[in-house]
Design a protein around this motif. Structure first.
Motif, PDB file in Angstrom:
ATOM      1  N   MET A  29      66.414   6.926  71.821  1.00 50.38           N
ATOM      2  CA  MET A  29      66.103   5.615  72.142  1.00 50.38           C
ATOM      3  C   MET A  29      67.107   5.037  73.364  1.00 50.38           C
ATOM      4  SD  MET A  29      62.993   4.924  71.040  1.00 50.38           S
ATOM      5  CE  MET A  29      62.611   6.529  71.653  1.00 50.38           C
ATOM      6  N   LEU A  30      68.090   5.652  73.224  1.00 49.10           N
ATOM      7  CA  LEU A  30      69.202   4.970  74.300  1.00 49.10           C
ATOM      8  C   LEU A  30      68.818   5.565  75.544  1.00 49.10           C
ATOM      9  CD1 LEU A  30      72.615   5.383  72.060  1.00 49.10           C
ATOM     10  CD2 LEU A  30      71.145   3.476  72.453  1.00 49.10           C
ATOM     11  N   ARG A  31      68.302   6.663  75.509  1.00 47.54           N
ATOM     12  CA  ARG A  31      67.756   7.118  77.017  1.00 47.54           C
ATOM     13  C   ARG A  31      66.602   6.764  77.374  1.00 47.54           C
ATOM     14  NH1 ARG A  31      66.512  12.490  76.276  1.00 47.54           N
ATOM     15  NH2 ARG A  31      66.818  12.950  78.741  1.00 47.54           N
ATOM     16  N   LEU A  32      65.644   6.306  76.664  1.00 47.53           N
ATOM     17  CA  LEU A  32      64.465   5.684  77.153  1.00 47.53           C
ATOM     18  C   LEU A  32      64.475   4.628  78.108  1.00 47.53           C
ATOM     19  CD1 LEU A  32      61.026   5.932  76.850  1.00 47.53           C
ATOM     20  CD2 LEU A  32      61.543   4.281  75.080  1.00 47.53           C
ATOM     21  N   GLU A  33      64.297   4.557  79.218  1.00 46.44           N
ATOM     22  CA  GLU A  33      63.991   3.651  80.145  1.00 46.44           C
ATOM     23  C   GLU A  33      62.807   2.968  80.316  1.00 46.44           C
ATOM     24  OE1 GLU A  33      65.319   5.901  83.632  1.00 46.44           O
ATOM     25  OE2 GLU A  33      67.398   5.812  83.213  1.00 46.44           O
ATOM     26  N   SER A  34      61.925   3.386  79.650  1.00 44.48           N
ATOM     27  CA  SER A  34      60.695   2.617  79.894  1.00 44.48           C
ATOM     28  C   SER A  34      60.364   1.603  78.740  1.00 44.48           C
ATOM     29  CB  SER A  34      59.346   3.814  79.545  1.00 44.48           C
ATOM     30  OG  SER A  34      59.173   4.781  80.615  1.00 44.48           O
ATOM     31  N   ASP A  35      59.407   1.064  78.581  1.00 40.51           N
ATOM     32  CA  ASP A  35      59.004  -0.172  77.527  1.00 40.51           C
ATOM     33  C   ASP A  35      58.436   0.752  76.612  1.00 40.51           C
ATOM     34  OD1 ASP A  35      58.207  -2.003  75.864  1.00 40.51           O
ATOM     35  OD2 ASP A  35      58.053  -3.409  77.622  1.00 40.51           O
ATOM     36  N   LEU A  36      59.199   0.791  75.387  1.00 37.30           N
ATOM     37  CA  LEU A  36      58.867   1.403  74.007  1.00 37.30           C
ATOM     38  C   LEU A  36      57.310   0.673  73.650  1.00 37.30           C
ATOM     39  CD1 LEU A  36      58.679   3.690  71.883  1.00 37.30           C
ATOM     40  CD2 LEU A  36      60.354   2.099  70.801  1.00 37.30           C
ATOM     41  N   VAL A  37      57.463  -0.402  73.666  1.00 43.75           N
ATOM     42  CA  VAL A  37      56.004  -1.278  73.469  1.00 43.75           C
ATOM     43  C   VAL A  37      54.726  -0.856  74.300  1.00 43.75           C
ATOM     44  CG1 VAL A  37      54.862  -3.479  72.974  1.00 43.75           C
ATOM     45  CG2 VAL A  37      57.428  -3.099  72.162  1.00 43.75           C
ATOM     46  N   GLU A  38      55.097  -0.795  75.366  1.00 41.76           N
ATOM     47  CA  GLU A  38      54.084  -0.211  76.440  1.00 41.76           C
ATOM     48  C   GLU A  38      53.658   0.981  75.901  1.00 41.76           C
ATOM     49  OE1 GLU A  38      52.162  -2.131  78.682  1.00 41.76           O
ATOM     50  OE2 GLU A  38      53.375  -3.809  77.802  1.00 41.76           O
ATOM     51  N   ILE A  39      54.438   2.079  75.863  1.00 38.55           N
ATOM     52  CA  ILE A  39      54.295   3.125  75.445  1.00 38.55           C
ATOM     53  C   ILE A  39      53.295   3.281  74.229  1.00 38.55           C
ATOM     54  CG2 ILE A  39      55.128   5.278  74.672  1.00 38.55           C
ATOM     55  CD1 ILE A  39      57.555   4.913  76.215  1.00 38.55           C
ATOM     56  N   MET A  40      53.786   2.504  73.120  1.00 37.61           N
ATOM     57  CA  MET A  40      53.044   2.293  71.893  1.00 37.61           C
ATOM     58  C   MET A  40      51.368   1.942  72.168  1.00 37.61           C
ATOM     59  SD  MET A  40      54.557   4.026  69.616  1.00 37.61           S
ATOM     60  CE  MET A  40      56.284   4.592  69.073  1.00 37.61           C
ATOM     61  N   LEU A  41      51.547   0.828  72.639  1.00 36.25           N
ATOM     62  CA  LEU A  41      50.275   0.032  72.995  1.00 36.25           C
ATOM     63  C   LEU A  41      49.069   1.241  73.894  1.00 36.25           C
ATOM     64  CD1 LEU A  41      51.373  -3.523  74.215  1.00 36.25           C
ATOM     65  CD2 LEU A  41      50.021  -2.646  72.015  1.00 36.25           C
ATOM     66  N   SER A  42      49.671   1.915  74.573  1.00 35.34           N
ATOM     67  CA  SER A  42      48.924   2.849  75.385  1.00 35.34           C
ATOM     68  C   SER A  42      48.474   3.994  74.467  1.00 35.34           C
ATOM     69  CB  SER A  42      49.734   3.287  76.799  1.00 35.34           C
ATOM     70  OG  SER A  42      50.640   4.298  76.322  1.00 35.34           O
ATOM     71  N   ALA A  43      49.215   4.442  73.601  1.00 33.99           N
ATOM     72  CA  ALA A  43      48.753   5.345  72.598  1.00 33.99           C
ATOM     73  C   ALA A  43      47.603   4.663  71.484  1.00 33.99           C
ATOM     74  CB  ALA A  43      50.069   5.848  71.895  1.00 33.99           C
ATOM     75  N   ILE A  44      47.866   3.307  71.396  1.00 31.76           N
ATOM     76  CA  ILE A  44      47.023   2.864  70.249  1.00 31.76           C
ATOM     77  C   ILE A  44      45.636   2.626  71.005  1.00 31.76           C
ATOM     78  CG2 ILE A  44      46.329   0.541  69.237  1.00 31.76           C
ATOM     79  CD1 ILE A  44      49.331   0.438  68.747  1.00 31.76           C
ATOM     80  N   GLU A  45      45.541   2.303  72.332  1.00 32.99           N
ATOM     81  CA  GLU A  45      44.746   2.013  73.072  1.00 32.99           C
ATOM     82  C   GLU A  45      43.901   3.470  73.550  1.00 32.99           C
ATOM     83  OE1 GLU A  45      45.960  -0.782  75.899  1.00 32.99           O
ATOM     84  OE2 GLU A  45      46.176  -2.375  74.236  1.00 32.99           O
ATOM     85  N   GLU A  46      44.501   4.546  73.383  1.00 31.71           N
ATOM     86  CA  GLU A  46      44.075   5.787  73.615  1.00 31.71           C
ATOM     87  C   GLU A  46      43.927   6.254  75.047  1.00 31.71           C
ATOM     88  OE1 GLU A  46      40.447   6.922  71.638  1.00 31.71           O
ATOM     89  OE2 GLU A  46      41.053   6.347  69.771  1.00 31.71           O
ATOM     90  N   ASP A  47      45.039   5.486  75.887  1.00 31.67           N
ATOM     91  CA  ASP A  47      45.440   5.565  77.258  1.00 31.67           C
ATOM     92  C   ASP A  47      46.699   5.984  77.398  1.00 31.67           C
ATOM     93  OD1 ASP A  47      44.792   5.668  79.963  1.00 31.67           O
ATOM     94  OD2 ASP A  47      44.926   3.666  80.123  1.00 31.67           O
ATOM     95  N   VAL A  48      47.125   7.110  77.063  1.00 31.01           N
ATOM     96  CA  VAL A  48      48.566   7.501  77.117  1.00 31.01           C
ATOM     97  C   VAL A  48      49.072   7.887  78.517  1.00 31.01           C
ATOM     98  CG1 VAL A  48      48.881   8.420  74.770  1.00 31.01           C
ATOM     99  CG2 VAL A  48      48.141   9.839  76.427  1.00 31.01           C
ATOM    100  N   LEU A  49      47.962   8.191  79.461  1.00 27.47           N
ATOM    101  CA  LEU A  49      48.646   8.355  80.655  1.00 27.47           C
ATOM    102  C   LEU A  49      48.680   7.428  81.551  1.00 27.47           C
ATOM    103  CD1 LEU A  49      46.424  11.793  81.196  1.00 27.47           C
ATOM    104  CD2 LEU A  49      48.712  11.473  80.722  1.00 27.47           C
TER     105      LEU A  49
END
Length: 154
Positions: A29-49
């Motif tokens: 998580m220290l290396r993650l530069e993207s927004d984790l919330v946005e990544i999770m939301l895209s997974a929930i919304e079935e739009d991971v790309l």
């Protein structure tokens, strides 16, 4: 991640996990530069790309500070000192795993007590920073691995 055991016949997979585990996930998580919330939301919304996931190329690591006796029987209630000093070190992140506050003081309350993490330009800088921070923390019977981040042939 894969949980592996090295045997005479080579590495063997003990388990494969696809979940956020600690302490494995914390340094990542220290290396993650993207927004984790946005990544999770895209997974929930079935739009991971939908969004690119960006990672720092800097190495990261984590040292677990454990109670004496862990992983078997261990004592709790030991006062933890040095946390305030560690919190002033830039780039060091402390994750509380088995702690509690009693009468305004941190005390141990589990087998895995604290996870000390950092991510610096090189593995050597990362590990130097982490072990420096670990050296400022104390609780009775504290133990930790000293080989994390050591370069060696397997």
């Amino acid at each position: 991640y894969c949980g592996l055991m090295l045997t005479e016949d080579g590495p063997r997979v003990l388990e494969y996990n696809c979940r956020f585990g600690d302490p494995e996930t914390q340094p990542q998580m220290l290396r993650l530069e993207s927004d984790l919330v946005e990544i999770m939301l895209s997974a929930i919304e079935e739009d991971v790309l939908r969004a690119e996931v960006r990672w720092s190329l800097k190495p990261s690591a984590c040292i677990v500070l454990a109670s004496g006796g862990y992983p078997r029987k261990y004592e709790t209630g030991k006062e933890i000192t040095g946390l305030g000093e560690v919190e002033t070190i830039p780039g060091v992140v402390l994750f509380h795993a088995g702690t509690e506050v009693v009468d305004g003081k941190y005390r141990t309350n589990g087998g895995r007590v604290l996870d000390v993490c950092a991510s610096e330009a090189t593995l050597d800088e990362t590990m130097t920073k982490i072990y420096s921070a670990v050296g400022k923390i104390y609780f009775e019977a504290m133990h930790f691995r000293r080989d994390i981040g050591a370069e060696r042939e397997v």
